[in-house]
Write an enzyme that holds these catalytic residues in place. Sequence first.
Site, short mmCIF file in Angstrom:
data_model
loop_
_atom_site.label_atom_id
_atom_site.label_comp_id
_atom_site.label_asym_id
_atom_site.label_seq_id
_atom_site.Cartn_x
_atom_site.Cartn_y
_atom_site.Cartn_z
CD GLU A 114 -49.38 -64.45 35.17
OE1 GLU A 114 -49.62 -65.56 35.69
OE2 GLU A 114 -48.59 -64.29 34.24
CE LYS A 142 -56.14 -51.15 42.53
NZ LYS A 142 -56.05 -51.64 43.94
CD GLU A 201 -54.03 -68.85 45.88
OE1 GLU A 201 -54.93 -68.01 45.73
OE2 GLU A 201 -52.96 -68.84 45.23
CB CYS A 258 -49.42 -66.92 42.82
SG CYS A 258 -47.99 -66.36 41.91
#
Length: 501
Positions: free
Chosen positions: A266, A190, A400, A299
Amino acid sequence: EILAEEPNMTTLPDAKLFIDGKLCDATGGATFDVISPWTGEVVGKAADAAAADVDAAIAAARRAFDTTDWSTNVEKRVALVKKYRELFEANRARLGELAVHEAGAAQGAVNRAHVDMAIDGWDAYMEVFNQVEWEKDYGEKPAFGYIHKRVGLREPVGVVGAITPWNVPLYVNIGKVVAALLAGCTVILKPAPDTPGMGAIFGELAKEAGFPEGVINVVFGADPALAGEMLVKDPRVDLISFTGSTGVGKRIMEQGAPTLKRVFLELGGKSAKIVLDDAPNFAMEVAMTMLVFHAGQGCAVQSRLLVPRSRYEEAKAILKGAYGQFGDNWGDVNNPAHIMGPVISRRQMERVKGYIDLGQEEGATLLVGGNIRPDKGGGYFVEPSCFVDVTNDMRIAQEEIFGPVLVVIAYEDDEDAIRIANESSYGLSGGVSGSHDRAMNIARRVRTGSMSVNNGMCIAGDIPFGGVKASGMGAEWGVEGIEEYTFVKVVAWPTGQAQTA
Ligand code: NAD
């Protein structure tokens, strides 16, 4: 009609769903637009999966796992995964096009981070596959008057829902799909709504490779949550492998709880790079932390730069020079030397700009950048930006940003640097540069999934990658990344009577 004459105007092939061995449109025929981050214009069309499509994909994956020899026939699946790999190889050019026009990769970043690194990762999986311990001998042990022989049989976990982000979509899709297939699982991929084409190609090439029906399925839609939530809640799905934001990761754990879903997450990061005063090349260490590659949308990027207070002014001058030299050499889709393009979407551009405004309100100083750059085109361009006079408690140091925004923090001594690196909800990656033993001592004490000492490459397809704290749990890549999709079943039998003393 003016746009049609633009030299870089591209139309991507329609992104089709892949369900139970068939490439298909959505039930009811709905589609959604794929928008180029470079131009803000429509560059493609993707099937907008309905709930019925997701349901059919889950049913197909379940059936393929439960009723075919996919999970037990190792030779067959290794041969098919190899054939699949060759088809991806043959389609490198198209993968590059998708990275550029869906994910906004600049030409100079396409191969390094998007295509080569992903396919190299695939090859690494094929190599480490031989290290999977499918059967483990636990020896014999007496119990109740008999000797018992025990073995551990490693088995695939079952049906995997793989939910992936847009930033490096090929790399993450391969990270999950290939590991799950090699482990003997069946998969529903997905991808994010921004990058459906990089998912659809997994369906197309699976069909060409001749995978058994239902072993691989690909679904996507305009709604970012619909298909993913169905996978998370469905009892027919055994494991969710997710890469994305920490917020969605938490929701997946929550929504997966009623069916006790195994989850592999993750998530985000805010990794620190610590430069010590005895780093062999202090100026280079500081300059290379400039956050520009893929517009900072990684990331594991080192988005907090920690420098000694005694050399803070020097570091500022080095950064000013480095950003000055980088200059305006970014944001041109046709320039093969550019490594930085736009951010993914209007929403992301506004979010990044919001953080730049916030940093100023919090009292940090913009050393360079800070602007949205419509002069670069109709897409989503934020210029390389760097904040100094940042303290670690500011939101720009804690959250972030996922854009080209570096924050620079001063530390007093090694203990202080370790404290700052660890005062973060995240723990994904990081780096430390200086004399080896001193840097190693610091690397041991930063709580994070990986640490680069003197720029050692701590991310590669043959070694595990993952995070701690709010950066997630579990490992992708390496033999650990394949074993993530398995469990160990213990079998025991008596071999004779135990000697009594
Ligand atoms: P996101 O969390 O918004 O979306 C990720 C995926 O989850 C997409 O496919 C999305 O459609 C889907 N999704 C959204 N809501 C969902 C829900 N309620 N249930 C199930 N699925 C849902 O993240 P993004 O904006 O696509 O990607 C950026 C984020 O990903 C950043 O935080 C970045 O740090 C993280 N990221 C992490 C890694 C890593 O390996 N740790 C790698 C790349 C990106």
